[in-house]
Design an enzyme around this catalytic site. Structure first.
Site, PDB file in Angstrom:
ATOM      1  N   SER A 199       0.813  -1.204   0.000  1.00 12.88           N
ATOM      2  CA  SER A 199       0.000   0.000   0.000  1.00 12.88           C
ATOM      3  C   SER A 199       0.858   1.270   0.000  1.00 12.88           C
ATOM      4  O   SER A 199       1.656   1.493  -0.891  1.00 12.88           O
ATOM      5  CB  SER A 199      -0.950  -0.039   1.201  1.00 12.88           C
ATOM      6  N   ASP A 238      -2.767   6.242  -3.475  1.00 13.63           N
ATOM      7  CA  ASP A 238      -1.601   5.694  -2.788  1.00 13.63           C
ATOM      8  C   ASP A 238      -1.038   4.540  -3.617  1.00 13.63           C
ATOM      9  O   ASP A 238      -1.499   4.276  -4.729  1.00 13.63           O
ATOM     10  CB  ASP A 238      -1.933   5.267  -1.352  1.00 13.63           C
ATOM     11  N   ASP A 272      -1.179   1.319  -3.742  1.00 16.04           N
ATOM     12  CA  ASP A 272      -2.028   0.258  -4.290  1.00 16.04           C
ATOM     13  C   ASP A 272      -3.407   0.764  -4.660  1.00 16.04           C
ATOM     14  O   ASP A 272      -4.288  -0.014  -5.016  1.00 16.04           O
ATOM     15  CB  ASP A 272      -2.121  -0.927  -3.327  1.00 16.04           C
ATOM     16  N   ASP A 285      -5.993   1.910  -3.082  1.00 12.65           N
ATOM     17  CA  ASP A 285      -7.232   1.616  -2.359  1.00 12.65           C
ATOM     18  C   ASP A 285      -7.736   2.850  -1.613  1.00 12.65           C
ATOM     19  O   ASP A 285      -8.758   2.791  -0.942  1.00 12.65           O
ATOM     20  CB  ASP A 285      -7.075   0.423  -1.411  1.00 12.65           C
TER      21      ASP A 285
END
Length: 450
Positions: free
Chosen positions: A102, A244, A246, A248
């Site tokens: 992440s 960000d 990843d 999400d």
């Protein structure tokens, strides 16, 4: 927290803590546990990753572990974490696995599992996988010949995900006439993020969209918006979006270069959904760290805020329990339960775009509805966190602090789930009051430790 699984999968420094050997064992144990319901047919595990350099190494080891149990692998390459959740359900896979850390630094990586419905795994399944890994997976099945698992590249996965997101856009007008700066964090949304906005008709200026394996989250993305804020002002854009690593989560920047966090996003979307009769019940979920200004802003429209512990899994649990359709965190991790099973930065940015398109107002004007109350956060390092917080002196200091902060104040004292740290957060109408109550709690902790 278990020995391997934390609040968001298995994480650690790649090739030191999260090793290829561990990834192989997680592939074997995870595919075995999550594919047991596939009686009579060959299990299929969907695997994706972000752009960090260690992803190839861990993906190879993970896939080898999965195939060694006789399960097939559907690889989708570099895609946002929420895309893996969606595609797991879309392709009716036994489970989905994403290799990502992440917003964490480059050297970290992680392995996170999704069940066949696209939701993160419940604690009991994570514990079962963990127990198998710690006990050793040598005794698990090892099929031979044609029964060994195979790997299939799903070339259409990216377009399937983007096509679905487009269906979530509910306005009659597209985004023509809107200029958007998209900060991709050199991460998983480096291509899907700009393409989503382009397909909706916006003029797109993409930044930090050239990942090289080592620049993910490096002074960019949702945790570092300075460059995005400058770019929005420089290009006279209507909106800036920072994903960000990843993708999400996302953070928004208004046309004046001001950062709008998850509290602002929840307010904007809640008011819009409520005005259209789509917020039923009139309730949103936010964590205990949300600003009290969110409660005040939504209460004007008779929208309630239900609080939960920090962490997107707790947000989701509270949403399911309360029936809420919208919830999230200050970090920009927002869940639209009607459309997704987890937080999705691209979906979130799309929903903010809907509000912008429909209102005809600049984003700065829309954001004025949330007046942030002063907030102070202090971290105290200590080993025996739970014991100290339970001490009568500390409990009494916390009680007095809550009384002093009053109805429009908020106090959160919680042990960190990942560090030997106690976090003390106070909100209220006056900064001096926050400093005083936190100082008193710190003094009570020092006396309790003496």
């Amino acid at each position: 927290m278990g020995k391997l699984f934390g609040t968001d999968g298995v994480r650690g420094v790649a090739n030191l803590e999260l090793t290829p050997e561990l990834a192989f064992q997680l592939g074997r144990a995870g595919s075995y546990v999550l594919a047991r319901h596939e009686a009579g047919k060959r299990p299929r595990i969907l695997v994706g990753k972000d752009t960090r350099i260690s992803g190839d190494m861990l993906e190879a080891a993970l896939i080898a572990g999965i195939c060694s149990t006789g399960a097939d692998v559907l690889t989708v390459g570099i895609l946002p974490t929420p895309a893996i959740a969606f595609l797991t359900q879309r392709y009716q896979a036994s489970c989905g696995v994403v290799i990502s850390a992440s917003h964490n630094p480059l050297e970290d990586n992680g392995i996170k599992f999704f069940g066949p419905s696209g939701y993160k795994l419940p604690d009991e399944l994570e514990e079962e996988i963990e127990e198998l890994v710690l006990a050793g997976t040598q005794e698990l099945q090892r099929p031979q010949g044609e029964d060994v698992g195979r790997v299939y590249l799903v070339a259409e996965a990216r377009n399937n995900y983007l096509d679905y997101l487009i269906t979530c856009y509910s306005r009659n007008q597209n985004l023509a006439g809107i200029t958007a700066v998209i900060d991709c964090a050199n991460g998983a949304a480096y291509s899907t993020g700009p393409e989503l906005w382009s397909r909706l008709g916006a003029q797109v200026i993409a930044i930090n969209n050239n990942p090289n394996g080592v620049n993910i989250n490096e002074r960019c993305g949702s945790t570092y918006t300075e460059g995005l804020r400058r770019a929005v002002v420089e290009h006279k854009a209507d909106i800036g979006i920072a994903y960000d690593g990843d993708a999400d989560r996302c953070i928004v920047v208004d046309e004046r270069g001001n950062e709008l966090d998850g509290d602002h996003i929840i307010m904007l979307c809640a008011l819009d959904m409520n005005s259209r009769g789509e917020l039923n019940p009139p309730l949103v979920v936010a964590t205990v760290m949300s600003n009290i200004g969110l409660d005040i802003a939504l209460r004007r429209d008779n929208i309630q805020v239900a609080n939960c512990k920090v962490g997107d899994r707790y947000v989701l649990e509270k949403m399911k329990e309360s029936g809420a359709l919208l919830g999230g965190e200050q970090s920009g991790h927002i869940i639209f339960l009607e459309h997704a099973t987890t937080g999705d930065g691209l979906l979130t940015s799309l929903k903010v775009a809907e509000v912008l398109r429909c209102s005809g107002l600049p984003l700065s004007e829309l954001a004025r509805g949330l007046e942030k109350q002063p907030q102070l956060l202090v971290n105290l390092r200590m080993e025996n966190k739970e014991k100290i917080l339970a001490h009568p002196l500390v409990q009494e200091a916390m009680k007095q602090a809550e009384e002093r902060l009053g109805e429009w104040g908020k106090l959160v004292v919680r042990p960190s789930g990942t560090e030997p740290v106690v976090r003390i957060m106070a909100q209220g109408p006056e900064q001096y009051l926050l400093e005083e109550v936190i100082a008193e709690i710190k003094q009570s902790i020092e006396r309790a430790q003496a």
